[in-house]
Scaffold this active site. Structure first.
Site, mmCIF file in Angstrom:
data_model
loop_
_atom_site.group_PDB
_atom_site.id
_atom_site.type_symbol
_atom_site.label_atom_id
_atom_site.label_comp_id
_atom_site.label_asym_id
_atom_site.label_seq_id
_atom_site.Cartn_x
_atom_site.Cartn_y
_atom_site.Cartn_z
ATOM 1 N N ASN A 16 14.867 -14.887 -36.574
ATOM 2 C CA ASN A 16 14.939 -16.331 -36.311
ATOM 3 C C ASN A 16 13.531 -16.816 -35.997
ATOM 4 O O ASN A 16 13.000 -16.542 -34.926
ATOM 5 C CB ASN A 16 15.878 -16.599 -35.129
ATOM 6 C CG ASN A 16 15.824 -18.047 -34.696
ATOM 7 O OD1 ASN A 16 15.437 -18.923 -35.472
ATOM 8 N ND2 ASN A 16 16.218 -18.308 -33.459
ATOM 9 N N TRP A 17 12.963 -17.548 -36.937
ATOM 10 C CA TRP A 17 11.573 -17.976 -36.759
ATOM 11 C C TRP A 17 11.427 -19.232 -35.920
ATOM 12 O O TRP A 17 10.317 -19.684 -35.665
ATOM 13 C CB TRP A 17 10.920 -18.192 -38.131
ATOM 14 C CG TRP A 17 10.667 -16.917 -38.873
ATOM 15 C CD1 TRP A 17 10.872 -15.646 -38.426
ATOM 16 C CD2 TRP A 17 10.141 -16.792 -40.198
ATOM 17 N NE1 TRP A 17 10.504 -14.737 -39.391
ATOM 18 C CE2 TRP A 17 10.053 -15.419 -40.490
ATOM 19 C CE3 TRP A 17 9.745 -17.703 -41.174
ATOM 20 C CZ2 TRP A 17 9.576 -14.937 -41.710
ATOM 21 C CZ3 TRP A 17 9.268 -17.231 -42.395
ATOM 22 C CH2 TRP A 17 9.189 -15.856 -42.654
ATOM 23 N N SER A 28 14.731 -10.668 -26.876
ATOM 24 C CA SER A 28 13.511 -9.873 -26.701
ATOM 25 C C SER A 28 13.593 -8.497 -27.365
ATOM 26 O O SER A 28 13.099 -7.502 -26.813
ATOM 27 C CB SER A 28 13.147 -9.753 -25.222
ATOM 28 O OG SER A 28 12.903 -11.038 -24.670
ATOM 29 N N GLY A 46 13.805 -12.961 -32.414
ATOM 30 C CA GLY A 46 12.979 -14.156 -32.422
ATOM 31 C C GLY A 46 11.513 -13.800 -32.579
ATOM 32 O O GLY A 46 11.036 -13.510 -33.678
ATOM 33 N N GLY A 47 10.792 -13.781 -31.460
ATOM 34 C CA GLY A 47 9.338 -13.602 -31.474
ATOM 35 C C GLY A 47 8.841 -12.441 -32.321
ATOM 36 O O GLY A 47 7.879 -12.583 -33.091
HETATM 37 C C1 PEP Z 1 16.282 -15.629 -30.683
HETATM 38 O O1 PEP Z 1 15.566 -16.573 -30.968
HETATM 39 O O2 PEP Z 1 17.458 -15.598 -31.092
HETATM 40 C C2 PEP Z 1 15.738 -14.548 -29.868
HETATM 41 C C3 PEP Z 1 16.515 -13.546 -29.542
HETATM 42 O O3 PEP Z 1 14.432 -14.661 -29.491
HETATM 43 P P1 PEP Z 1 13.502 -13.483 -28.849
HETATM 44 O O4 PEP Z 1 13.716 -12.263 -29.708
HETATM 45 O O5 PEP Z 1 12.104 -14.019 -28.945
HETATM 46 O O6 PEP Z 1 13.975 -13.263 -27.462
#
Ligand code: PEP
Length: 228
Positions: A6-7, A186, A207-208
């Site tokens: 998920n960008w 994360s 996400g990140g």
């Molecule tokens: C997300 O955006 O769904 C997500 C899990 O972000 P991150 O991996 O950055 O916590």
């Protein structure tokens, strides 16, 4: 196993094309990219499996700023996320709007990743299962529906659920609805293997760490190693 990136609001079309040129999904894993709307075509053109980050329930209409399932399908997009916690938190998504978005997208023939997860204060109050039950109850079973369990306190914070905690929540979600369940919060190359090794963790929503082709590939490789 499905690993979705998920960008969020990162990467326009040029950066999307550059990512796709640098990224190769390993065998045995389905890698899905979820770029911003304006970059969907660039990812589709590169041959990626592409989901939008949201989708409206109507096919068309007076809904300024929204995008419908048929519009996404015209671009060659394969699916959509519904109910991401950032949509719930900043854009007033409710269980009802998430349910309507997911149902319409599935009905139109898109695949859907529907996100559920508790806030930190809800977990502290012992309400995690009640929150998950409420969020899952509005979703109808469908072969193209995938759930993402994303504890809100773990998203973008660097705090990851322990593998045991993730497993417990995934097993609970699966007791409510028969669907694959991804873990999100994360996920990084360093923690992916132990999370994905849990029996009820069927993949990840990242996400990140999905913004960099090498780190996303490392997470995909960890997934491939587990189920091979
Ligand atoms: C997300 O955006 O769904 C997500 C899990 O972000 P991150 O991996 O950055 O916590």
């Amino acid at each position: 196993m499905l690993i979705a990136g998920n960008w969020k609001m990162f990467k326009g079309p040029a950066e999307t094309a550059a990512f796709c040129a640098a990224f190769e999904a390993p065998a045995g894993v389905e890698a899905v990219l979820c770029p911003p709307y304006v970059s969907l075509s660039a990812a589709v053109a590169a041959g990626a499996t592409v989901f939008a980050q949201n989708v409206h329930w109507a096919a068309d209409g007076a809904y300024t700023g929204e995008i419908s399932a048929p519009m996404l399908q015209e671009l060659g997009v394969h699916g959509a996320i519904a109910g991401h916690s950032e949509r719930r938190r900043y854009f007033c998504e409710t269980d009802d709007t998430v349910a309507r978005r997911a149902a319409a997208a599935l009905e139109a023939g898109l695949r859907v990743i529907a996100c559920v997860g508790e806030l930190e204060e809800e977990r502290e109050r012992g309400e995690t299962e009640a929150v998950l039950a409420r969020q899952v109850a509005v979703l109808e079973p469908h072969p193209a529906l995938v759930i993402a369990y994303e504890p809100v306190w773990a998203i973008g914070t660097g705090r990851t659920a322990t593998p045991e905690l993730a497993q417990e929540a995934h097993a609970f979600v699966k007791s409510l609805l028969d669907a694959p369940v991804l873990y999100g919060g994360s996920v990084k190359p360093e923690n992916a293997a132990e999370l994905l090794a849990q029996p009820d963790v069927d993949g990840a929503l990242v996400g990140g760490a999905s913004l960099d082709p090498d780190s996303f590939a490392a997470i995909c490789l960890a997934a491939a190693a587990i189920r091979s």
